[in-house]
Design a protein around this motif. Structure first.
Motif, PDB file in Angstrom:
ATOM      1  N   MET A   1       0.991  -1.020   0.418  1.00 42.56           N
ATOM      2  CA  MET A   1      -0.069  -0.169   0.261  1.00 42.56           C
ATOM      3  C   MET A   1       0.599   1.199  -0.032  1.00 42.56           C
ATOM      4  SD  MET A   1      -3.052   0.701   2.723  1.00 42.56           S
ATOM      5  CE  MET A   1      -3.916   0.921   2.114  1.00 42.56           C
ATOM      6  N   MET A   3       1.481   4.828   0.435  1.00 49.39           N
ATOM      7  CA  MET A   3       0.787   5.936   1.371  1.00 49.39           C
ATOM      8  C   MET A   3       1.642   7.562   1.804  1.00 49.39           C
ATOM      9  SD  MET A   3      -1.404   4.262   4.500  1.00 49.39           S
ATOM     10  CE  MET A   3       0.249   3.490   5.613  1.00 49.39           C
ATOM     11  N   LEU A  43      -1.086   2.912  11.957  1.00 47.71           N
ATOM     12  CA  LEU A  43      -2.454   2.611  11.236  1.00 47.71           C
ATOM     13  C   LEU A  43      -3.140   1.407  11.695  1.00 47.71           C
ATOM     14  CD1 LEU A  43      -2.993   2.827   7.727  1.00 47.71           C
ATOM     15  CD2 LEU A  43      -2.005   0.536   8.400  1.00 47.71           C
ATOM     16  N   LYS A  55     -11.950  -0.187   6.097  1.00 50.98           N
ATOM     17  CA  LYS A  55     -10.752   1.143   5.885  1.00 50.98           C
ATOM     18  C   LYS A  55      -9.659   1.057   7.116  1.00 50.98           C
ATOM     19  CE  LYS A  55     -15.231   3.158   6.072  1.00 50.98           C
ATOM     20  NZ  LYS A  55     -16.652   4.243   6.716  1.00 50.98           N
ATOM     21  N   CYS A  56      -8.802   2.044   6.854  1.00 52.67           N
ATOM     22  CA  CYS A  56      -7.582   1.795   7.416  1.00 52.67           C
ATOM     23  C   CYS A  56      -7.386   3.762   8.024  1.00 52.67           C
ATOM     24  CB  CYS A  56      -6.404   2.168   6.514  1.00 52.67           C
ATOM     25  SG  CYS A  56      -5.905   0.555   6.003  1.00 52.67           S
ATOM     26  N   ASP A  60      -1.014  11.571  10.254  1.00 54.19           N
ATOM     27  CA  ASP A  60      -0.046  12.260   9.475  1.00 54.19           C
ATOM     28  C   ASP A  60       0.366  12.933   9.922  1.00 54.19           C
ATOM     29  OD1 ASP A  60      -2.264  14.243   8.479  1.00 54.19           O
ATOM     30  OD2 ASP A  60      -1.566  13.391   5.879  1.00 54.19           O
ATOM     31  N   ALA A  65      -6.337  11.189   8.142  1.00 44.81           N
ATOM     32  CA  ALA A  65      -6.744  10.074   7.524  1.00 44.81           C
ATOM     33  C   ALA A  65      -6.865   8.748   7.105  1.00 44.81           C
ATOM     34  CB  ALA A  65      -5.421   9.778   5.872  1.00 44.81           C
ATOM     35  N   LEU A  66      -8.193   8.425   6.113  1.00 42.52           N
ATOM     36  CA  LEU A  66      -8.942   7.803   5.893  1.00 42.52           C
ATOM     37  C   LEU A  66      -9.152   7.032   4.673  1.00 42.52           C
ATOM     38  CD1 LEU A  66     -10.987   5.536   7.129  1.00 42.52           C
ATOM     39  CD2 LEU A  66     -12.731   7.060   6.495  1.00 42.52           C
ATOM     40  N   TRP A  67      -8.850   6.138   4.503  1.00 46.62           N
ATOM     41  CA  TRP A  67      -8.258   5.260   3.541  1.00 46.62           C
ATOM     42  C   TRP A  67      -9.626   3.616   3.365  1.00 46.62           C
ATOM     43  CZ3 TRP A  67      -4.343   4.929  -0.654  1.00 46.62           C
ATOM     44  CH2 TRP A  67      -3.320   5.351  -0.432  1.00 46.62           C
ATOM     45  N   TYR A  68     -10.293   3.256   2.034  1.00 41.83           N
ATOM     46  CA  TYR A  68     -11.067   3.003   1.995  1.00 41.83           C
ATOM     47  C   TYR A  68     -10.723   1.616   0.835  1.00 41.83           C
ATOM     48  CZ  TYR A  68     -16.084   1.393   1.369  1.00 41.83           C
ATOM     49  OH  TYR A  68     -17.671   0.319   1.161  1.00 41.83           O
ATOM     50  N   LYS A  69     -11.488   0.378   1.102  1.00 41.22           N
ATOM     51  CA  LYS A  69     -11.200  -0.270  -0.460  1.00 41.22           C
ATOM     52  C   LYS A  69     -12.248  -1.324   0.052  1.00 41.22           C
ATOM     53  CE  LYS A  69      -7.674  -3.542  -2.570  1.00 41.22           C
ATOM     54  NZ  LYS A  69      -6.602  -4.066  -2.553  1.00 41.22           N
TER      55      LYS A  69
END
Length: 116
Positions: A1, A3, A43, A55-56, A60, A65-69
């Motif tokens: 990943m 980032m 994380l 969701k991650c 930072d 920060a919010l990541w979505y897969k």
């Protein structure tokens, strides 16, 4: 990943969550359920009940920060240990998880020589 930061630690929240939660809702879970400080740069990974969404969340140094897969087919190989609330992952295990592999891997075997 890929980032913008390299996390110091990676934690997997083992039980599924309500995916309507966003940053503030996930921060409450990190603090109340995991008993951790979300401002450390770690994380935090969460999944839904069907194990097809992830969701991650991480800090930072300027904000969260919010990541979505979302997987179109298949499911994430999420560990299923209901005795624990979370699990610490290595960066390699994170890459395995995102690539569809089991993050638990193989358990070490204990051998004894017969007759000793």
């Amino acid at each position: 990943m890929k980032m913008f930061v390299e996390p110091d630690d990676i934690y997997l929240h083992l039980s599924p969550i309500d995916f309507r939660k966003s940053i503030n809702g996930l921060l409450v879970m990190v603090e109340n359920e995991l008993k951790m400080n979300a401002f450390t740069g770690a994380l935090f990974l969460f999944c839904n009940k069907k194990r097809d969404k992830l969701k991650c969340l991480y800090w930072d140094k300027t904000g969260f920060a919010l990541w979505y897969k979302r997987l179109e087919k298949h499911k994430f190989k999420w560990p299923n240990d209901m005795e624990l609330s979370h699990m610490h992952l290595s960066e390699q295990q994170l890459h395995w998880l995102l690539s569809g592999f089991d993050v638990m891997g193989h358990q070490p075997l204990q051998y004894r020589a017969s007759g000793l």
